[in-house]
Design a protein around this motif. Sequence first.
Motif, short mmCIF file in Angstrom:
data_model
loop_
_atom_site.label_atom_id
_atom_site.label_comp_id
_atom_site.label_asym_id
_atom_site.label_seq_id
_atom_site.Cartn_x
_atom_site.Cartn_y
_atom_site.Cartn_z
N ILE A 1 0.84 -1.20 0.00
CA ILE A 1 0.00 0.00 0.00
C ILE A 1 0.88 1.25 0.00
O ILE A 1 0.59 2.23 -0.70
N GLY B 1 0.97 5.88 -7.16
CA GLY B 1 -0.29 6.51 -7.57
C GLY B 1 -0.17 8.03 -7.61
O GLY B 1 -0.53 8.68 -8.59
N PHE C 1 1.46 3.16 -14.96
CA PHE C 1 0.02 2.91 -14.71
C PHE C 1 -0.23 1.40 -14.65
O PHE C 1 -0.95 0.91 -13.77
N HIS D 1 0.95 0.08 -11.36
CA HIS D 1 0.03 0.46 -10.28
C HIS D 1 -1.20 -0.46 -10.26
O HIS D 1 -1.63 -0.93 -9.21
N ILE E 1 -3.01 -6.59 -4.25
CA ILE E 1 -3.48 -6.24 -2.90
C ILE E 1 -4.91 -6.76 -2.70
O ILE E 1 -5.24 -7.31 -1.64
N GLY F 1 -10.53 1.31 -7.99
CA GLY F 1 -9.56 1.51 -9.06
C GLY F 1 -9.91 0.66 -10.27
O GLY F 1 -9.89 1.11 -11.42
C1 HEM Z 1 -4.78 -0.57 -2.45
C2 HEM Z 1 -4.63 -0.35 -3.73
C3 HEM Z 1 -4.53 1.00 -4.36
C4 HEM Z 1 -4.12 2.22 -3.82
C5 HEM Z 1 -3.63 2.51 -2.39
C6 HEM Z 1 -4.25 3.19 -4.87
C7 HEM Z 1 -3.93 4.53 -4.73
C8 HEM Z 1 -4.00 5.46 -5.75
C9 HEM Z 1 -3.64 6.85 -5.62
C10 HEM Z 1 -3.12 7.51 -4.35
C11 HEM Z 1 -3.85 7.44 -6.82
C12 HEM Z 1 -3.62 8.91 -7.18
C13 HEM Z 1 -4.94 9.63 -7.09
C14 HEM Z 1 -4.85 11.05 -7.59
O1 HEM Z 1 -4.10 11.83 -6.99
O2 HEM Z 1 -5.54 11.35 -8.55
C15 HEM Z 1 -4.35 6.43 -7.73
C16 HEM Z 1 -4.69 6.66 -9.05
C17 HEM Z 1 -5.11 5.66 -9.90
N1 HEM Z 1 -5.36 4.34 -9.61
FE1 HEM Z 1 -5.05 3.47 -7.81
N2 HEM Z 1 -4.72 2.57 -6.01
C18 HEM Z 1 -4.91 1.24 -5.73
C19 HEM Z 1 -5.37 0.27 -6.60
C20 HEM Z 1 -5.71 0.48 -7.93
C21 HEM Z 1 -6.21 -0.54 -8.84
C22 HEM Z 1 -6.45 -2.02 -8.50
C23 HEM Z 1 -6.41 0.06 -10.05
C24 HEM Z 1 -6.92 -0.49 -11.35
C25 HEM Z 1 -7.09 -1.77 -11.63
C26 HEM Z 1 -6.04 1.46 -9.90
C27 HEM Z 1 -6.12 2.40 -10.89
C28 HEM Z 1 -5.76 3.70 -10.76
C29 HEM Z 1 -5.77 4.63 -11.87
C30 HEM Z 1 -6.13 4.32 -13.31
C31 HEM Z 1 -5.36 5.88 -11.33
C32 HEM Z 1 -5.16 7.19 -12.08
C33 HEM Z 1 -6.35 8.07 -11.94
C34 HEM Z 1 -6.20 9.30 -12.80
O3 HEM Z 1 -5.98 9.14 -14.01
O4 HEM Z 1 -6.33 10.41 -12.26
N3 HEM Z 1 -5.63 1.68 -8.58
N4 HEM Z 1 -4.44 5.24 -7.04
#
Ligand code: HEM
Length: 189
Positions: free
Chosen positions: A25, A32, A48, A51, A58, A107
Motif C-alpha cells: 500500500i 499513484g 500505470f 500500479h 493487494i 480503481g
Molecule cells: C490498495 C490499492 C490502491 C491504492 C492505495 C491506490 C492509490 C491510488 C492513488 C493515491 C492514486 C492517485 C490519485 C490522484 O491523486 O488522482 C491512484 C490513481 C489511480 N489508480 Fe489506484 N490505487 C490502488 C489500486 C488500484 C487498482 C487495483 C487500479 C486499477 C485496476 C487502480 C487504478 C488507478 C488509476 C487508473 C489511477 C489514475 C487516476 C487518474 O488518471 O487520475 N488503482 N491510485
Amino acid sequence: MRLRSTEAGWGVLLRTFHWLIAALILAQAVIGLSMVPMGVTPAKVRVFALHKSIGMTILALALLRIAWRMGEKRPVDPAGMPRWQRGAARAVHLTLYFLILAIPLSGWWFNSASNAPLAWFGLFPIPSLTGGYDPVWKPRALLTHQMLFWVLVALLVAHVGAALWHHFVQRDDVLRRMLVGSRERNGGG
Ligand code: HEM
Ligand code: HEM
C-alpha cells in the motif's frame, strides 16, 4: 513459529499478510500520487500498468487475509485496556479491512469505466466491471478511489499512532506481537 494466531500473539501467516499488504500500500501511494502528473509518455503507460497490477495483487491478498482471519483467534487485549479503546480499535481495524478491498475495487471500477486495458503484470487479462466505456460512472469511480485513499491515510495516522503509543507509552506487547508474535517461550512467536 506458529502459523495460527493464539491468545498470546499473532500467527506468522497473519503477520506476513499484515506487513506485506502495508508495504504494497505504501508503494501504491507513492506510485499513484507520482504517476498522475506525469507527461504522456510510454513510461507513464508502464507505471500505470504497474500500479494496476500491484493494486489487483493487494485485492487478492486482502481477500485471502480476511478468509484466513475469519478462522483465527484474536490475541487478548492488554489487561486494563478501557472499553472505549477496545471499541475504537475494533472500528478502525474493520474499516481498514473494508478499505483494502474497496480501494482496489474502485480503481478496477474506474479503469473499467475508462475502457483502459488491464492485465496482471502483462501475464493475463482481467475482465472489465462495466463492460466498456461509461461516461457517467467514470468520474464517480475516480472520486471514490481518491476519497477512499485519503480516508485510509487519515485512519493510518490513528492506527500507527496507537501502535507507537502502546509500545512507547503503555509499554505493552501490542506492537511486538504484530512484529514477532508472542513472547512465550517453548513454541511462542
Ligand atoms: C490498495 C490499492 C490502491 C491504492 C492505495 C491506490 C492509490 C491510488 C492513488 C493515491 C492514486 C492517485 C490519485 C490522484 O491523486 O488522482 C491512484 C490513481 C489511480 N489508480 Fe489506484 N490505487 C490502488 C489500486 C488500484 C487498482 C487495483 C487500479 C486499477 C485496476 C487502480 C487504478 C488507478 C488509476 C487508473 C489511477 C489514475 C487516476 C487518474 O488518471 O487520475 N488503482 N491510485
Ligand atoms: C496500509 C497499512 C496498514 C493496514 C491496512 C493495517 C491494517 C491492520 C488491521 C486490519 C489490523 C487488525 C488485525 C486483525 O484484527 O485481524 C491491524 C493490526 C495491527 N497493526 Fe496494522 N495496518 C497497517 C500498517 C501498520 C503499521 C505501519 C503499524 C505499526 C507501526 C501497524 C501496527 C499494527 C499492530 C500493532 C496491530 C495489532 C493490533 C492488536 O493486536 O490489537 N499497522 N493492522
